[in-house]
Design an enzyme around this catalytic site. Sequence first.
Site, PDB file in Angstrom:
ATOM      1  CG  ASP A 135       2.042  -9.083  50.465  1.00 51.40           C
ATOM      2  OD1 ASP A 135       3.169  -9.059  49.940  1.00 51.40           O
ATOM      3  OD2 ASP A 135       0.986  -8.931  49.829  1.00 51.40           O
TER       4      ASP A 135
ATOM      5  N   GLY B  53       9.372 -12.007  41.317  1.00 52.64           N
ATOM      6  CA  GLY B  53       9.042 -11.368  42.578  1.00 52.64           C
ATOM      7  C   GLY B  53       8.444 -12.332  43.585  1.00 52.64           C
TER       8      GLY B  53
ATOM      9  CG  ASP C 114       4.865  -9.589  44.086  1.00 49.62           C
ATOM     10  OD1 ASP C 114       5.813 -10.172  43.511  1.00 49.62           O
ATOM     11  OD2 ASP C 114       4.438  -8.478  43.707  1.00 49.62           O
ATOM     12  NE  ARG C 115       4.461 -11.657  38.191  1.00 49.14           N
ATOM     13  CZ  ARG C 115       4.264 -10.628  37.360  1.00 49.14           C
ATOM     14  NH1 ARG C 115       5.075  -9.578  37.386  1.00 49.14           N
ATOM     15  NH2 ARG C 115       3.265 -10.636  36.504  1.00 49.14           N
TER      16      ARG C 115
ATOM     17  N   GLY D 298       4.078  -4.710  50.194  1.00 52.52           N
ATOM     18  CA  GLY D 298       3.783  -4.291  48.843  1.00 52.52           C
ATOM     19  C   GLY D 298       4.254  -2.870  48.588  1.00 52.52           C
ATOM     20  CG  ASN D 299       5.573  -1.707  44.751  1.00 52.42           C
ATOM     21  OD1 ASN D 299       6.764  -1.503  44.940  1.00 52.42           O
ATOM     22  ND2 ASN D 299       5.128  -2.636  43.915  1.00 52.42           N
ATOM     23  CB  THR D 300       0.312   0.801  47.818  1.00 50.64           C
ATOM     24  OG1 THR D 300       0.550   1.053  46.429  1.00 50.64           O
ATOM     25  CG2 THR D 300      -0.561   1.912  48.377  1.00 50.64           C
TER      26      THR D 300
ATOM     27  CB  THR E  42     -14.538  16.527  34.522  1.00 46.02           C
ATOM     28  OG1 THR E  42     -14.728  17.602  33.605  1.00 46.02           O
ATOM     29  CG2 THR E  42     -13.050  16.218  34.637  1.00 46.02           C
TER      30      THR E  42
END
Length: 259
Positions: free
Chosen positions: A7, A108, A110-111, A9-11, A185
């Site tokens: 797979d 896509g 992935d979908r 993926g973008n990352t 923060t």
Amino acid sequence: MALLAIDIGNTTTEFVVFAGQTPSERFKMITKESRTPDEIALFISQMASLRGVNITDVNACIISSVVPEANSPLQNAVSDLLKTNPVFVSHELDTGISLIGPNPEQIGADRIVDASAAMALYGCPIVVVNFGTATRYDYVNADGVFCAAITSPGLQACAEALFGKASLLPLVKIEKPPTIMASDTITSIQAGLVYAHIGQTEYILKEMRKEAGVDFKAVACGGYADTILPHTGCIDIHDPLLSMKGLRLIYERNKEKFL
């Protein structure tokens, strides 16, 4: 013999070896378009060996990709290493679901993989919520038709956008703080990111149920599912290997074409 499911993926790019229906090993690398086929083949070979997998037992490969630039190096690596051509998921394969709309080729891979797996494993109607680089909500109706898709920035994308636009804000670990009433923060950022995503998930699923007019199951996957799911009751099933199972199922449906 075994199947290698990949797979892209973008990352990250994820690899899972299936011995029959059982996922035996799982490993990942950062997705980079600049890697050579030799680098990728070496990574696969070394990781397989490290996990006790004999790479010569792998005789088939299927790939889902949302990064076209990474396809050719990976395809060449697999072809050289496994002596077989990988199958790439597309709308043209038999996936078990019906794709409607004027441009099914734009859906896509992935979908397609996630929706196919969700229908086969858990039945329809169903929505897949994939908490990845993007958070995706994909609806398959009772007739097995993929008929709605919603995309929003994922947790990491939201965090990077925030840090990139506000130079004084520190990078923080993406996790739910002890309370939404943040007093510093770091917890302020964490609260804004995580609680907002929880609220988004609950609202989108509520609105999808309202417009669809049916009560569907919701199955979750993706790297940030573990961050969201303990804090909401709107997800019915968590399947971390949904995408990889989908790849195996699609390969099984189509393997006679590629033998």
